[in-house]
Enzyme design. Structure first.
Site, PDB file in Angstrom:
ATOM      1  N   ARG A 100       0.638  -1.251  -0.021  1.00 35.32           N
ATOM      2  CA  ARG A 100       0.003   0.070   0.081  1.00 35.32           C
ATOM      3  C   ARG A 100       0.750   1.298  -0.055  1.00 35.32           C
ATOM      4  O   ARG A 100       0.429   2.194  -0.651  1.00 35.32           O
ATOM      5  CB  ARG A 100      -0.993   0.094   1.261  1.00 35.32           C
ATOM      6  CG  ARG A 100      -1.985  -0.571   1.217  1.00 35.32           C
ATOM      7  CD  ARG A 100      -2.521  -1.268   2.412  1.00 35.32           C
ATOM      8  NE  ARG A 100      -1.731  -2.295   2.711  1.00 35.32           N
ATOM      9  CZ  ARG A 100      -2.195  -3.733   2.488  1.00 35.32           C
ATOM     10  NH1 ARG A 100      -3.229  -3.980   1.999  1.00 35.32           N
ATOM     11  NH2 ARG A 100      -1.412  -4.642   2.810  1.00 35.32           N
ATOM     12  N   THR A 101       1.691   1.404   0.699  1.00 39.82           N
ATOM     13  CA  THR A 101       2.582   2.495   1.037  1.00 39.82           C
ATOM     14  C   THR A 101       3.319   2.843  -0.226  1.00 39.82           C
ATOM     15  O   THR A 101       3.069   4.096  -0.832  1.00 39.82           O
ATOM     16  CB  THR A 101       3.676   2.344   2.121  1.00 39.82           C
ATOM     17  OG1 THR A 101       2.802   2.142   3.000  1.00 39.82           O
ATOM     18  CG2 THR A 101       4.277   3.767   2.372  1.00 39.82           C
ATOM     19  N   LYS A 141      27.658  -4.920  -4.345  1.00 37.86           N
ATOM     20  CA  LYS A 141      28.940  -4.588  -4.628  1.00 37.86           C
ATOM     21  C   LYS A 141      29.845  -4.092  -3.281  1.00 37.86           C
ATOM     22  O   LYS A 141      30.944  -3.716  -3.398  1.00 37.86           O
ATOM     23  CB  LYS A 141      29.108  -3.828  -5.783  1.00 37.86           C
ATOM     24  CG  LYS A 141      28.369  -4.252  -7.040  1.00 37.86           C
ATOM     25  CD  LYS A 141      28.906  -3.403  -8.190  1.00 37.86           C
ATOM     26  CE  LYS A 141      27.815  -3.602  -9.321  1.00 37.86           C
ATOM     27  NZ  LYS A 141      28.068  -2.373 -10.320  1.00 37.86           N
ATOM     28  N   ARG A 150      11.378   3.548   2.414  1.00 41.01           N
ATOM     29  CA  ARG A 150      11.007   2.579   3.526  1.00 41.01           C
ATOM     30  C   ARG A 150      12.334   1.812   3.925  1.00 41.01           C
ATOM     31  O   ARG A 150      13.007   1.321   2.947  1.00 41.01           O
ATOM     32  CB  ARG A 150      10.042   1.845   3.109  1.00 41.01           C
ATOM     33  CG  ARG A 150       9.907   0.729   3.968  1.00 41.01           C
ATOM     34  CD  ARG A 150       8.378  -0.174   3.775  1.00 41.01           C
ATOM     35  NE  ARG A 150       7.270   0.872   4.312  1.00 41.01           N
ATOM     36  CZ  ARG A 150       6.141   0.250   4.464  1.00 41.01           C
ATOM     37  NH1 ARG A 150       5.795  -1.210   4.309  1.00 41.01           N
ATOM     38  NH2 ARG A 150       5.230   0.744   4.876  1.00 41.01           N
ATOM     39  N   HIS A 160       6.272   6.066  11.155  1.00 42.03           N
ATOM     40  CA  HIS A 160       5.438   5.823   9.866  1.00 42.03           C
ATOM     41  C   HIS A 160       4.561   7.098   9.683  1.00 42.03           C
ATOM     42  O   HIS A 160       3.518   7.153   9.518  1.00 42.03           O
ATOM     43  CB  HIS A 160       4.556   4.555   9.928  1.00 42.03           C
ATOM     44  CG  HIS A 160       4.217   4.179   8.199  1.00 42.03           C
ATOM     45  ND1 HIS A 160       4.643   4.955   7.328  1.00 42.03           N
ATOM     46  CD2 HIS A 160       3.769   2.979   8.012  1.00 42.03           C
ATOM     47  CE1 HIS A 160       4.310   4.222   6.286  1.00 42.03           C
ATOM     48  NE2 HIS A 160       3.764   2.925   6.847  1.00 42.03           N
TER      49      HIS A 160
HETATM   50  C1  NCD Z   1       2.130  -1.040   8.281  1.00 44.26           C
HETATM   51  C2  NCD Z   1       3.546  -0.905   8.075  1.00 44.26           C
HETATM   52  O1  NCD Z   1       4.230  -1.060   7.471  1.00 44.26           O
HETATM   53  O2  NCD Z   1       4.088  -0.259   9.182  1.00 44.26           O
HETATM   54  N1  NCD Z   1       1.598  -1.035   6.801  1.00 44.26           N
HETATM   55  C3  NCD Z   1       1.236   0.051   6.054  1.00 44.26           C
HETATM   56  O3  NCD Z   1       2.178   0.636   5.703  1.00 44.26           O
HETATM   57  N2  NCD Z   1       0.074   0.036   5.643  1.00 44.26           N
HETATM   58  C4  NCD Z   1       1.432  -1.752   9.126  1.00 44.26           C
HETATM   59  C5  NCD Z   1       2.098  -3.345   9.137  1.00 44.26           C
HETATM   60  O4  NCD Z   1       2.789  -3.754   8.200  1.00 44.26           O
HETATM   61  O5  NCD Z   1       1.594  -4.108   9.973  1.00 44.26           O
END
Ligand code: NCD
Length: 354
Positions: free
Chosen positions: A91-92, A120, A141, A174
Site C-alpha cells: 500500500r505505501t 557490490k 522505507r 511511519h
Molecule cells: C504498516 C507498516 O508497514 O508499518 N503497513 C502499512 O504501511 N500500511 C503496518 C504493518 O505492516 O503491520
C-alpha cells in the site's frame, strides 16, 4: 526558524545529532518555513493537517474528470522521484507511486537491496546519495531505525539536497501512515476531531503506525487513548512519557471487550513478528486482540474500525461489510493524503483550491 549554514556546521556529527531532542532537530528538516523532509509525525501541527486534508479533498474532487486529471498531472510534471523501498510494502509503495502520477511526478524505483550496488559493497549512505544525482525527491522505507532520518541529514549537507519522505523506518515511525489515518478520522467524523476516544489494539510495542498516530493525536483537544495489547507487546515507555508530558489521558489494558463499547475509533494492528529475536510472537495468544463479527453489536453506531493493513486475522473478513469498517477507504485515502503532502512540499498546494 530555517536551516542555516551555521546549523549545518554545528550538526556535523550524525551520532550527536541523532540523540538530540526532536524540537532541536526540526528546523534542520524545514525550508523557508515549510516542511521539507517528512520524517516524524511530530512535524505536523493542526493547521497543517487541516490544510492537507482540505487539499486532499479538493484534489479528489478536481480529478474526477479528464480535464481535472490533466490539470493535476501538470502540477509537478517537472519533478522526478525515487521510490526506495527495501522493506516489503504494498500500500505505501503503490499509494505513493500513484500519488506521484496524479501530480505528474515521474518515478524510478528500487525495492530490493539485492538489485542495487549495495551488493557490490556500496554503503547504504552512498546508495541514497546517488539517487539525489538523478531525482528531486526520495520516498523511502528502510528496516533500520533512524536511517531515513540519517539520509535526510546527509542530503541536507550536500550541495544537491532533495526532500526525503519517510515511508516507514524500522519500528520507530511511519508519519505518512499517521497522516492518512488522521485524514480517515477527519472524514469519518466530518471534520470534528476533538473529544474522541481512540482504542489502539495489538502489537503496540513494535508497530510504528500506532506510535506515529499517537504523536498526531496531540494536535486535537480532549483525545483519550486506550492501548489494548498483550502484556509482552505494550506501548513503549517513550510514547507513554510523551502523553504524560502533554497531559493526554490514556490507559493500558489487555481486556479488549471491556473498552470497545466506549470507542469512537478502534485501530487494529497485526503482530509484528518480523521483529522477533527468539520467536516471542509464538508465545502469545493473539486471539483476544481480534475484532470479530460478534463484536459489531458491542460498539457505538458511530465508531469506525480502522487497520493500516495488511491484515492477518485481526479483523474477521465478514466485518468488512459493516459500514463502520473503514479500512479499505483508509487505504485509498493514503493516495490522496500523500499527494496533498507532496504538493505542499513542492509549494503547488495553493494551485489546488478548496
Ligand atoms: C504498516 C507498516 O508497514 O508499518 N503497513 C502499512 O504501511 N500500511 C503496518 C504493518 O505492516 O503491520
Amino acid at each position: 526558524m530555517k536551516r542555516t549554514l551555521e546549523m549545518t556546521r554545528v550538526n556535523a556529527n550524525w551520532g550527536e545529532f541523532y540523540k538530540k531532542d526532536i524540537s532541536e532537530k526540526l528546523p534542520f528538516f524545514t525550508k523557508e518555513g515549510r516542511l521539507y523532509d517528512c520524517l516524524f509525525a511530530q512535524q505536523f501541527n493542526r493547521r497543517l493537517l487541516t490544510h492537507l486534508f482540505k487539499t486532499a479533498d479538493a484534489l479528489r474532487d478536481i480529478t474526477q474528470n479528464k480535464e481535472g486529471m490533466d490539470y493535476a498531472g501538470g502540477l509537478l510534471s517537472h519533478i522526478r522521484a525515487m521510490l526506495y523501498f527495501v522493506q516489503p510494502s504494498t500500500r505505501t509503495f503503490l499509494s505513493f507511486l500513484n500519488a506521484c502520477h496524479i501530480l505528474g511526478i515521474r518515478t524510478s524505483e528500487i525495492r530490493d537491496t539485492s538489485t542495487s550496488s549495495e551488493v557490490k559493497g556500496e554503503s547504504p549512505e552512498d546508495t541514497v546519495r546517488t539517487f539525489s544525482s538523478y531525482v528531486d525527491m526520495i520516498i523511502m522505507r528502510h528496516p533500520t531505525p533512524g536511517f531515513v532520518e540519517k539520509t535526510a541529514w546527509l542530503m541536507n549537507r550536500t550541495d544537491r539536497p532533495v526532500p526525503i519522505i519517510n515511508g516507514g523506518s524500522g519500528k520507530d515511525q511511519h508519519p505518512t501512515q499517521a497522516l492518512l489515518d488522521t485524514y480517515t478520522l477527519y472524514r469519518s467524523f466530518n471534520g470534528d476531531m476533538d473529544n474522541k476516544k481512540i482504542v489502539m489494539v495489538g502489537d503496540l510495542k513494535r508497530g510504528r503506525t500506532v506510535r506515529s498516530l499517537t504523536y498526531l493525536m496531540r494536535n486535537f483537544k480532549n483525545i483519550s487513548l486506550v492501548f489494548v495489547s498483550p502484556e509482552q507487546f505494550r506501548m513503549e515507555p517513550d510514547i507513554l512519557e510523551f502523553l504524560k508530558r502533554h497531559n493526554m489521558p490514556f490507559m493500558e489494558t489487555a481486556d479488549f471487550m471491556s473498552v470497545m463499547g466506549e470507542a469512537d475509533a478502534i485501530y487494529m494492528t497485526r503482530i509484528q513478528d518480523e521483529h522477533d529475536n527468539a520467536g516471542e510472537s509464538k508465545k502469545v495468544d493473539y486471539s483476544p486482540f481480534h475484532f470479530k463479527a460478534e463484536h459489531l453489536k458491542l460498539i457505538k453506531k458511530t465508531c469506525v474500525i480502522m487497520h493500516p493493513l495488511p491484515r492477518r486475522h485481526e479483523i474477521e473478513v465478514t466485518v468488512d461489510e459493516d459500514p463502520r469498517a473503514v479500512f479499505w477507504r483508509q487505504e485509498r485515502n493514503g493516495m490522496w493524503a500523500r499527494a496533498a503532502l507532496m504538493a505542499y512540499i513542492f509549494d503547488v498546494d495553493k494551485k489546488i483550491k478548496y
